[in-house]
Design a protein around this motif. Sequence first.
Motif, PDB file in Angstrom:
ATOM      1  N   ALA A 145      38.258  27.262  35.675  1.00 43.98           N
ATOM      2  CA  ALA A 145      38.413  27.984  34.410  1.00 43.98           C
ATOM      3  C   ALA A 145      37.507  29.200  34.488  1.00 43.98           C
ATOM      4  O   ALA A 145      36.284  29.083  34.330  1.00 43.98           O
ATOM      5  N   VAL A 146      38.093  30.346  34.798  1.00 44.06           N
ATOM      6  CA  VAL A 146      37.290  31.529  35.113  1.00 44.06           C
ATOM      7  C   VAL A 146      37.541  32.657  34.118  1.00 44.06           C
ATOM      8  O   VAL A 146      38.619  32.756  33.522  1.00 44.06           O
ATOM      9  N   ALA A 147      36.530  33.492  33.967  1.00 46.49           N
ATOM     10  CA  ALA A 147      36.649  34.654  33.093  1.00 46.49           C
ATOM     11  C   ALA A 147      37.391  35.769  33.818  1.00 46.49           C
ATOM     12  O   ALA A 147      37.231  35.969  35.023  1.00 46.49           O
ATOM     13  N   GLY A 148      38.227  36.469  33.055  1.00 46.11           N
ATOM     14  CA  GLY A 148      38.953  37.596  33.624  1.00 46.11           C
ATOM     15  C   GLY A 148      39.018  38.735  32.627  1.00 46.11           C
ATOM     16  O   GLY A 148      38.550  38.619  31.490  1.00 46.11           O
ATOM     17  N   THR A 149      39.607  39.826  33.067  1.00 41.87           N
ATOM     18  CA  THR A 149      39.780  40.999  32.201  1.00 41.87           C
ATOM     19  C   THR A 149      41.218  41.482  32.297  1.00 41.87           C
ATOM     20  O   THR A 149      41.734  41.705  33.398  1.00 41.87           O
ATOM     21  N   PHE A 150      41.863  41.629  31.149  1.00 41.76           N
ATOM     22  CA  PHE A 150      43.210  42.199  31.123  1.00 41.76           C
ATOM     23  C   PHE A 150      43.098  43.717  31.126  1.00 41.76           C
ATOM     24  O   PHE A 150      42.446  44.303  30.258  1.00 41.76           O
ATOM     25  N   VAL A 151      43.709  44.339  32.125  1.00 45.36           N
ATOM     26  CA  VAL A 151      43.675  45.794  32.265  1.00 45.36           C
ATOM     27  C   VAL A 151      45.104  46.322  32.078  1.00 45.36           C
ATOM     28  O   VAL A 151      45.970  46.131  32.939  1.00 45.36           O
ATOM     29  N   PRO A 152      45.382  46.970  30.942  1.00 44.85           N
ATOM     30  CA  PRO A 152      46.745  47.471  30.698  1.00 44.85           C
ATOM     31  C   PRO A 152      47.121  48.582  31.685  1.00 44.85           C
ATOM     32  O   PRO A 152      46.269  49.376  32.102  1.00 44.85           O
ATOM     33  N   PHE A 153      48.384  48.617  32.053  1.00 46.27           N
ATOM     34  CA  PHE A 153      48.900  49.761  32.806  1.00 46.27           C
ATOM     35  C   PHE A 153      49.021  50.956  31.857  1.00 46.27           C
ATOM     36  O   PHE A 153      49.046  50.784  30.628  1.00 46.27           O
ATOM     37  N   GLU A 154      49.106  52.165  32.420  1.00 45.14           N
ATOM     38  CA  GLU A 154      49.272  53.357  31.582  1.00 45.14           C
ATOM     39  C   GLU A 154      50.528  53.220  30.722  1.00 45.14           C
ATOM     40  O   GLU A 154      50.556  53.654  29.567  1.00 45.14           O
ATOM     41  N   GLU A 231      40.349  34.083  29.400  1.00 43.88           N
ATOM     42  CA  GLU A 231      40.004  32.932  30.231  1.00 43.88           C
ATOM     43  C   GLU A 231      41.245  32.490  30.991  1.00 43.88           C
ATOM     44  O   GLU A 231      42.299  32.254  30.402  1.00 43.88           O
ATOM     45  N   LEU A 232      41.111  32.406  32.300  1.00 40.93           N
ATOM     46  CA  LEU A 232      42.173  31.882  33.155  1.00 40.93           C
ATOM     47  C   LEU A 232      41.795  30.436  33.492  1.00 40.93           C
ATOM     48  O   LEU A 232      40.978  30.196  34.375  1.00 40.93           O
ATOM     49  N   ASP A 233      42.380  29.508  32.765  1.00 40.73           N
ATOM     50  CA  ASP A 233      42.086  28.100  33.026  1.00 40.73           C
ATOM     51  C   ASP A 233      43.211  27.531  33.882  1.00 40.73           C
ATOM     52  O   ASP A 233      44.224  27.060  33.371  1.00 40.73           O
TER      53      ASP A 233
END
Length: 277
Positions: A145-154, A231-233
């Motif tokens: 269960a790890v932390a992540g970041t959502f990065v939007p495309f342009e 969170e990516l579990d």
Amino acid sequence: MSTHANSATETALEAFDAQWQEWHDAHERQRAHPHGFLAVTHLHWLTTEPTRLEGVPGTWSVDADVVRVDLEPGESLLQDGVELTTPITLGPIEERGGINLVSGDTVIEVAKRGGEYIVRPRNPSNSLLQEYQGTPAYTPNAAFAVAGTFVPFEAPRATTVGAAVEGIQHVYEAPGEIRFKLAGEELALTAFNGHAPGSLSVLFTDQTSGKTTYAANRSLSVVPAADGSVELDFNRAVNLPCAYSDLATCPLPPAENRLPVAIEAGEKIPYERQDQK
């Protein structure tokens, strides 16, 4: 580490395991619904040629994005509890959309997949459902269960992927990617819009695929916070219907979502497919 700290850690892990078990049990109940995917008895692809289909009443055809059903005397179909009058016309249906009709104990899914119209009857007596014994899964492990970041495309990207059924493709809108670190590797997953508002769906394979987990795909649903944190579990990575039945048109992951690490978490190869290891 102090005894108090050890106790707190153990309590947190017990809570993590209990929450996973509650989620897993609920997911299994949903999967084993009397008219869920395990109840599908046939997969019919409609054409312009009127055809009788096994498992459903009527003669079926599709033309100009409209499905037509002609019923024989004594046959009936219900939609939302209302008996339909022959000839029946349905559609247009949007891609990945569907309509449910009822005939006796059978729910009949009329849907559009890969630009084609399909009919899938679902009956609670189907042997796949009757003999279902649950899905094996890894013991929950908080390390996955790890932390992540959502990065939007342009701008959202139309992404074409293959399917469990040869000859069709799915096109999804990918609003961005999720970046995270696992097993010492910097990784990223292209995310598609999920079913629930604000949610994202991630299709992936990893180094367990085809060994302990289903070869074609697994899925994980996530909801990014306003700041993009997520969170990516992977303990909640689940199989798609194609892991159980050849009557599914499930999408395959985009090429960039084939992870180079072994994610020993989430659902494993179903008992029904153990011979495909």
